[in-house]
Design a protein around this motif. Structure first.
Motif, mmCIF file in Angstrom:
data_model
loop_
_atom_site.group_PDB
_atom_site.id
_atom_site.type_symbol
_atom_site.label_atom_id
_atom_site.label_comp_id
_atom_site.label_asym_id
_atom_site.label_seq_id
_atom_site.Cartn_x
_atom_site.Cartn_y
_atom_site.Cartn_z
ATOM 1 N N ILE A 214 69.890 15.141 75.797
ATOM 2 C CA ILE A 214 69.571 14.659 77.144
ATOM 3 C C ILE A 214 68.074 14.733 77.389
ATOM 4 C CG2 ILE A 214 69.893 15.081 79.606
ATOM 5 C CD1 ILE A 214 72.323 13.889 78.210
ATOM 6 N N ARG A 215 67.444 15.825 76.950
ATOM 7 C CA ARG A 215 65.984 15.947 77.123
ATOM 8 C C ARG A 215 65.250 14.862 76.343
ATOM 9 N NH1 ARG A 215 67.011 21.495 76.582
ATOM 10 N NH2 ARG A 215 66.345 21.433 74.400
ATOM 11 N N ALA A 216 65.748 14.551 75.145
ATOM 12 C CA ALA A 216 65.088 13.518 74.345
ATOM 13 C C ALA A 216 65.093 12.176 75.067
ATOM 14 C CB ALA A 216 65.784 13.389 72.988
ATOM 15 N N ILE A 217 66.189 11.876 75.759
ATOM 16 C CA ILE A 217 66.298 10.604 76.483
ATOM 17 C C ILE A 217 65.449 10.611 77.741
ATOM 18 C CG2 ILE A 217 67.881 9.097 77.757
ATOM 19 C CD1 ILE A 217 70.064 9.906 75.797
ATOM 20 N N THR A 218 65.474 11.708 78.491
ATOM 21 C CA THR A 218 64.826 11.721 79.808
ATOM 22 C C THR A 218 63.346 12.082 79.775
ATOM 23 O OG1 THR A 218 65.528 14.026 80.156
ATOM 24 C CG2 THR A 218 66.989 12.268 80.968
#
Length: 398
Positions: A214-218
């Protein structure tokens, strides 16, 4: 070290699996209606197999990223998805509808394997310098599947009955199993190493991997804004497709003509990606993402006129926007995703797009019933919001 693996095998497997997936929705609708005699039961099956993708995508992606043999895990997911389709068919009319829908929900958890889960494995198949063309070819399998799948489902249902269409969709997915099972197992981390990213070892727990995905996407700006723009754009596409039967009826006198408009869009998308595959570096993927939403907005405005010639032009224009947008989105994901989180980024992105599409379809129904032009112009506005979101979104604020 990577084994020799033909790009043709990858594309054939992807096309078969995705055609089976595109068949499954119409086939289940037809089978549910044929057995239950109710459009409500039929739509409940489709909703069940779609809604759970939002949950299954991130989890499936994390498991693929953690697996030393992701191809074999992908093959098992495809096998379970195809088995689930057959179980849904066998339970129709024999089990209470609630149990059949529950089977559909569990089957839908594996749906992202056919889209993002498969595409995430592409860097294992081709070297980095060949990725732009390979990515465009992979995107073409989506357009080909959207063209062939529904048409094949309708033809088989007409000739042999709706259950035959469900069985055929499961068979197409099964046809892809060898290509998935034999995918290379090695991990190529050169791209991440060159950029100084992803030097940490894999997270110790599945929960930590999910959070990292999720962090990689956001928090990665190009990835975050491409994801947001594509999800918003897919919401507008959901509105367009929901309006298609009414548009066919208004422009051509028959709701069935709406399916021909979708065929025009699929053919146009396929042709646009074929051109892109020949010259993959002509336009930057980031530029294609936001400019494609403007093309889609133009197509929706043309559709709102209701003039037959303009409606056909709108369908063709929509394909020119939709096809390259998908290819550009896949290219950005490949470029920006950390290698150890790539599958999760792809499957989570696919889940978000499915959710956006479902939301657009739900909103468009009441709007189109009240006023078809209003629904189409609202969808055009959504596409403009998608373009705007690409430029103003700042990652890290979520």
């Amino acid at each position: 070290m990577k084994r020799r693996y033909a790009m043709g095998s990858f594309l054939a497997g992807a096309a078969a699996a995705r055609a089976g997936d595109e068949m499954s929705g119409p086939a289940l609708l037809l089978a549910g209606y044929a057995v239950g005699g109710s459009a409500t039961e039929a739509s409940a099956l489709l909703a069940g197999i779609t809604v759970s993708a939002a949950v299954g995508g991130p989890l499936l992606g994390a498991l693929l990223d953690r697996s030393p043999r992701p191809g074999r895990l992908l093959a098992r997911a495809l096998a379970l998805y195809g088995t689930g389709l057959v179980l849904i068919l066998l339970s129709l009319g024999r089990l209470p509808l609630e149990l059949t829908v529950l089977i559909a929900v569990f089957t839908g958890l594996l749906g992202p394997a056919l889209s993002g889960g498969w595409t995430a494995q592409l860097p294992r198949v081709v070297p980095r310098e060949r990725m732009p063309r390979a990515n465009a070819l992979d995107a073409m399998t989506f357009s080909l599947a959207s063209l062939v799948g529904p048409a094949l489902a309708g033809a088989l249902a007409h000739l042999l009955g709706a259950p035959a269409a469900v069985v055929a969709s499961a068979a197409l997915i099964a046809f892809a199993l060898p290509a998935a099972w034999t995918l290379p197992m090695g991990r190529d981390q050169d791209q991440d190493r060159d950029r100084g990213r992803d030097k940490t070892p894999p997270a110790a727990s599945l929960t930590a991997d999910l959070a990292a995905g999720i962090r990689a996407i956001t928090h990665t700006r190009p990835l975050a804004r491409a994801t947001l723009a594509s999800v918003v754009s897919c919401t507008g596409l959901g509105m367009l497709i929901t309006c298609t039967p009414l548009l066919g009826e208004r422009a051509f006198g028959s709701a069935a003509e709406g399916t021909l408009l979708l065929t025009c869009t699929a053919v146009s998308a396929l042709a646009a990606n074929a051109v892109l595959a020949r010259r993959p570096r002509t336009i930057a993927p980031d530029t294609i993402i936001w400019s494609s939403t403007l093309l889609l907005a133009v197509a929706l405005v043309l559709s709102a006129t209701g003039h037959p010639a303009l409606v056909v032009a709108a369908a063709l224009t929509a394909g020119v926007g939709e096809g390259p947008q998908l290819a550009a989105l896949l290219a950005i994901r490949h470029r920006e995703s950390p290698e150890r989180l790539r599958s999760q980024v792809f499957t989570t992105g696919a889940s978000l797009k499915i959710t956006g599409f479902a939301l657009g379809a739900a909103v468009a129904g009441p709007l189109a019933t009240h006023s078809l032009p209003t629904a189409l112009l609202t969808a055009a506005g959504v596409q403009l919001v998608a373009a705007l979101s690409f430029h103003v979104f700042r990652p890290g604020s979520c």
